[in-house]
Design a protein around this motif. Sequence first.
Motif, short mmCIF file in Angstrom:
data_model
loop_
_atom_site.label_atom_id
_atom_site.label_comp_id
_atom_site.label_asym_id
_atom_site.label_seq_id
_atom_site.Cartn_x
_atom_site.Cartn_y
_atom_site.Cartn_z
N UNK A 187 155.98 68.50 -26.18
CA UNK A 187 156.34 68.91 -24.82
C UNK A 187 155.40 70.00 -24.33
N UNK A 188 155.09 70.95 -25.19
CA UNK A 188 154.20 72.06 -24.81
C UNK A 188 152.81 71.53 -24.49
N UNK A 189 152.29 70.64 -25.32
CA UNK A 189 150.96 70.05 -25.06
C UNK A 189 150.98 69.32 -23.73
N UNK A 190 152.04 68.57 -23.49
CA UNK A 190 152.18 67.84 -22.23
C UNK A 190 152.19 68.81 -21.05
N UNK A 191 152.92 69.92 -21.18
CA UNK A 191 152.99 70.91 -20.11
C UNK A 191 151.63 71.54 -19.83
N UNK A 192 150.86 71.78 -20.89
CA UNK A 192 149.52 72.36 -20.71
C UNK A 192 148.64 71.40 -19.93
N UNK A 193 148.60 70.13 -20.35
CA UNK A 193 147.74 69.14 -19.70
C UNK A 193 148.18 68.91 -18.25
N UNK A 194 149.47 68.70 -18.05
CA UNK A 194 149.96 68.46 -16.68
C UNK A 194 149.72 69.68 -15.80
N UNK A 195 149.86 70.86 -16.38
CA UNK A 195 149.60 72.09 -15.63
C UNK A 195 148.15 72.20 -15.17
N UNK B 144 144.84 63.89 -23.84
CA UNK B 144 144.92 64.19 -22.41
C UNK B 144 145.08 62.90 -21.60
N UNK B 145 144.28 61.89 -21.90
CA UNK B 145 144.37 60.62 -21.16
C UNK B 145 145.74 59.96 -21.35
N UNK B 146 146.25 60.01 -22.57
CA UNK B 146 147.57 59.41 -22.82
C UNK B 146 148.65 60.12 -22.02
N UNK B 147 148.59 61.44 -21.96
CA UNK B 147 149.58 62.22 -21.20
C UNK B 147 149.46 61.91 -19.71
N UNK B 148 148.23 61.85 -19.20
CA UNK B 148 148.03 61.57 -17.77
C UNK B 148 148.47 60.15 -17.42
N UNK B 149 148.19 59.20 -18.32
CA UNK B 149 148.62 57.81 -18.08
C UNK B 149 150.15 57.75 -18.03
N UNK B 150 150.79 58.43 -18.96
CA UNK B 150 152.26 58.45 -18.99
C UNK B 150 152.81 59.09 -17.72
N UNK B 151 152.16 60.16 -17.25
CA UNK B 151 152.61 60.84 -16.04
C UNK B 151 152.50 59.92 -14.82
N UNK B 152 151.49 59.05 -14.81
CA UNK B 152 151.35 58.10 -13.70
C UNK B 152 152.38 56.99 -13.78
N UNK B 153 152.74 56.60 -14.99
CA UNK B 153 153.64 55.47 -15.18
C UNK B 153 155.10 55.87 -14.96
N UNK C 124 146.27 69.84 -14.36
CA UNK C 124 146.03 68.86 -13.30
C UNK C 124 146.97 69.04 -12.12
N UNK C 125 147.80 70.09 -12.16
CA UNK C 125 148.71 70.37 -11.07
C UNK C 125 149.78 69.30 -10.88
N UNK C 126 150.20 68.67 -11.96
CA UNK C 126 151.18 67.59 -11.87
C UNK C 126 152.58 68.11 -12.20
N UNK C 127 153.61 67.42 -11.69
CA UNK C 127 154.99 67.82 -11.98
C UNK C 127 155.24 67.86 -13.49
N UNK C 128 155.99 68.87 -13.90
CA UNK C 128 156.29 69.03 -15.32
C UNK C 128 155.27 69.89 -16.05
N UNK C 129 154.19 70.26 -15.35
CA UNK C 129 153.16 71.08 -15.97
C UNK C 129 153.46 72.56 -15.85
N UNK C 130 152.79 73.33 -16.70
CA UNK C 130 152.92 74.79 -16.67
C UNK C 130 151.53 75.39 -16.79
#
Length: 195
Positions: free
Chosen positions: A21-29, A66-75, A31-37
Amino acid sequence: MAGNKGSGRPSTINTHPEKKTIIKQIVLGEHGLPGGMSKAQVAKRVGMHPDSVSRYRKEHITEEMERAILAEARIEPLDEATRVLNDERMDVARTYESLARRVENLITKAEEAGDDGFALASMEGLRKVLRDIATMQGKLATNLSVSVTLAESPEWVTMKSILRAVCDEVPEAQSVLLKHMRHHVLSVTKEEQVL
């Protein structure tokens, strides 16, 4: 030097129970995506210095991750929209089925009352409802699905890394690889997209 490479102490994030979850928050953050920090928010959350989070990002979060997290965020939003649409379709189906039962009750009452004209009209109405149900269920049988493009696929990211490594080891292979990809008209034949 605690927490640095070679210090013997594992990273706070690596040992955290919510590491993914923390890794996901870093990556989403980033890219300015929801769920990011932001890194500062993550640092405060896990009790680290923001520079340590930045260092962790650089040393531990790979391009593939990073790509896997971003792909999941889009899906994820597409999956939710698909679920809502399928639920709405099922709700329409339930409404039609309820309507069919009501029309059947009207037919039964009309027959019991000896009103053949009304019973016949009700049967025509029931036939139309049943035809609509059959048409709709044919469409409902194929639920909506979500697809991921090749560029977002974790397998493609891995394959891209392998191709890049091969081309680094054998520089002549790069031009041959691109030539074959162009020959087969692949959509990822631009050099910067492949390697």
